[in-house]
Write a protein that holds these residues in place. Structure first.
Motif, mmCIF file in Angstrom:
data_model
loop_
_atom_site.group_PDB
_atom_site.id
_atom_site.type_symbol
_atom_site.label_atom_id
_atom_site.label_comp_id
_atom_site.label_asym_id
_atom_site.label_seq_id
_atom_site.Cartn_x
_atom_site.Cartn_y
_atom_site.Cartn_z
ATOM 1 N N GLY A 103 1.332 -1.037 0.318
ATOM 2 C CA GLY A 103 -0.158 -0.133 -0.197
ATOM 3 C C GLY A 103 0.800 1.383 -0.248
ATOM 4 N N GLU A 104 0.135 2.082 0.063
ATOM 5 C CA GLU A 104 1.147 3.888 0.410
ATOM 6 C C GLU A 104 0.224 4.155 1.409
ATOM 7 N N PRO A 105 1.936 4.595 1.746
ATOM 8 C CA PRO A 105 1.148 5.034 3.031
ATOM 9 C C PRO A 105 0.971 5.925 3.578
ATOM 10 N N TYR A 106 0.897 7.224 2.842
ATOM 11 C CA TYR A 106 0.589 8.847 2.516
ATOM 12 C C TYR A 106 -1.297 8.822 2.959
ATOM 13 N N LEU A 107 -1.738 7.638 2.437
ATOM 14 C CA LEU A 107 -3.228 7.807 2.128
ATOM 15 C C LEU A 107 -3.701 7.159 4.177
ATOM 16 N N ASN A 108 -2.791 6.632 4.215
ATOM 17 C CA ASN A 108 -3.360 6.484 6.044
ATOM 18 C C ASN A 108 -2.827 8.372 6.696
ATOM 19 N N PRO A 109 -4.285 8.766 7.203
ATOM 20 C CA PRO A 109 -4.183 10.693 7.214
ATOM 21 C C PRO A 109 -3.500 10.370 9.144
ATOM 22 N N SER A 110 -3.266 9.209 9.504
ATOM 23 C CA SER A 110 -2.011 9.726 10.784
ATOM 24 C C SER A 110 -0.756 9.131 10.764
ATOM 25 N N PHE A 111 -0.016 8.419 9.377
ATOM 26 C CA PHE A 111 1.014 8.400 8.996
ATOM 27 C C PHE A 111 2.235 9.154 9.656
ATOM 28 N N LEU A 112 2.544 10.316 9.427
ATOM 29 C CA LEU A 112 3.555 11.481 10.016
ATOM 30 C C LEU A 112 2.711 11.356 11.562
ATOM 31 N N GLU A 113 2.034 11.095 12.044
ATOM 32 C CA GLU A 113 2.182 11.520 13.645
ATOM 33 C C GLU A 113 3.037 10.651 13.587
ATOM 34 N N MET A 114 2.317 8.889 13.300
ATOM 35 C CA MET A 114 3.261 7.509 13.168
ATOM 36 C C MET A 114 4.775 7.635 13.454
ATOM 37 N N VAL A 115 5.095 8.585 12.686
ATOM 38 C CA VAL A 115 5.866 8.229 12.522
ATOM 39 C C VAL A 115 7.310 9.738 13.077
ATOM 40 N N LYS A 116 6.165 10.484 13.969
ATOM 41 C CA LYS A 116 6.624 11.469 14.564
ATOM 42 C C LYS A 116 7.337 10.723 16.422
ATOM 43 N N TYR A 117 6.133 9.827 16.439
ATOM 44 C CA TYR A 117 6.117 8.924 17.707
ATOM 45 C C TYR A 117 7.335 8.468 17.894
ATOM 46 N N ALA A 118 7.775 7.498 16.693
ATOM 47 C CA ALA A 118 8.841 6.878 16.627
ATOM 48 C C ALA A 118 10.185 7.434 16.632
ATOM 49 N N ALA A 119 9.930 8.277 15.844
ATOM 50 C CA ALA A 119 11.370 9.360 15.508
ATOM 51 C C ALA A 119 11.721 9.998 17.087
ATOM 52 N N ASP A 120 10.503 11.140 17.779
ATOM 53 C CA ASP A 120 10.829 11.194 19.348
ATOM 54 C C ASP A 120 11.458 10.195 20.042
ATOM 55 N N LYS A 121 11.453 8.438 19.858
ATOM 56 C CA LYS A 121 12.217 7.320 20.742
ATOM 57 C C LYS A 121 12.919 7.249 20.721
ATOM 58 N N LYS A 122 13.935 8.311 18.856
ATOM 59 C CA LYS A 122 15.278 8.486 18.584
ATOM 60 C C LYS A 122 15.330 6.479 18.471
#
Length: 342
Positions: A103-122
């Protein structure tokens, strides 16, 4: 693991902590001990996992079950609460999070919010996109999310060539999306995400290998990677996708015109020790070749990830792989898994 680039690799190394390094040592040790004992031993937790944001896609690529709408499993969107629960459980050991499967990740409206959650945990985060949704707004949010690596699939330099595989796609949107990302990296003075074009080399686009390098240079993309195509019916190649340039093909042509896979399928697979895939609805499967999630090793709705990683299903699958990898259907078309250093 990803292709080497100094800047990108330095960024990945910056995510290493003592806990993640020790986990990697345990996983690597258990892999080699398993080969010596001819029996699976599993220490530690995955170094890398793939999380599937969605099975939905806007394109209809001919060798992709998502594009063909050919899944037997349901289509849906990864929920951020469910995602956070899993990340919270394993983030101390987890080094690398691959944010795509089908699938295409950007179709999930919460995708970038989840990326940030993981990125914040380094955690080092990576995703792959067809770039049709990299608008100005999404490009800025992508840079701000902390995403470390952005793979843009671009299988042609002209619309005529691009659309032959990326059915329903628009090359101008892809180029515009790439430019938007490069622009916002500069605007926000960010070194991430590391951006590269991924060019799936097939018969109809192999003449544009040099052209894609030039296009990437003009846009300011960090790197170009060429990928061999997985062809399901590779013996006959009905869609005429297997390229004539041998180094870009997973298959060799026989005297009778049919093809066979180049991979000899040794009875070992590094992926089964250091990584796995989680579908949008919580199914844990061995690797990215199990696109329809037929080999379900556990369900995160019923068990914790750590429990699944050591459960009987996983132990049995690793044992079967070491006994005869050629007997496992998802391994038959695999071009990976033999070497630790891929």
């Amino acid at each position: 693991m990803p292709a080497f680039n100094w800047n990108d690799s330095t960024n990945l190394a910056s995510k290493l902590t003592p806990a993640r390094l020790w986990n990697g040592v345990k996983v690597l040790s258990s892999y080699y001990i398993s080969q010596l004992r001819k029996k699976p031993v599993q220490w530690g937790l995955p170094v890398s996992i793939s999380f599937e944001p969605t099975t939905s896609c806007n394109l209809r690529c001919p060798e992709c079950p998502s594009g063909l709408r050919a899944f037997t499993r349901p289509t849906g969107m990864l929920q951020k609460d469910f995602f956070r629960q899993t990340i919270d459980e394993i983030h101390k050991e987890l080094l690398y999070l691959i944010f795509y499967f089908q699938g295409e990740p950007y179709l999930n409206p919460s995708f970038l919010e989840m990326v940030k959650y993981a990125a914040d945990k380094k955690i080092y985060t990576a995703t792959s996109t067809n770039a049709h949704y990299l608008t100005e707004a999404n490009a800025r949010k992508t840079v701000e999310s902390g995403l470390d690596r952005l793979i843009i699939s671009i299988d042609g330099t002209t619309q005529e060539t691009y659309k032959q595989y990326r059915v329903g796609g628009n090359i101008d949107k892809v180029i515009e999306g790439a430019k938007n990302i490069v622009k916002w990296k500069k605007e926000l003075n960010s070194k991430t995400p590391f951006v590269f074009f991924q060019f799936l080399v097939v018969k109809h686009n192999e003449h544009q290998v040099e052209e894609i390098k030039q296009l990437a240079k003009e846009i300011g993309v960090d790197e170009v990677r060429f990928k061999t195509a997985q062809v399901y019916d590779y013996e006959n190649d009905p869609n005429h996708l297997i390229p004539t340039i041998d180094k870009f093909s997973r298959y060799k042509k026989n005297a009778d015109g049919t093809y066979t896979a180049k991979n000899k399928l040794a009875n070992r697979c590094w992926k089964l020790w250091h990584s796995n895939v989680i579908t949008w609805d919580g199914l844990v499967v061995p690797c990215c070749f199990d696109k329809d999630a037929m080999h379900r090793l556990g369900n995160l709705k019923n068990q914790s990830f750590k429990t699944i990683w050591q459960n009987d299903n996983y132990k049995q699958f690793r044992a079967e792989l070491m006994q005869g990898r050629k007997n496992i259907d998802i391994c038959a078309n695999c071009s990976e898994g033999v070497s630790v250093w891929q």
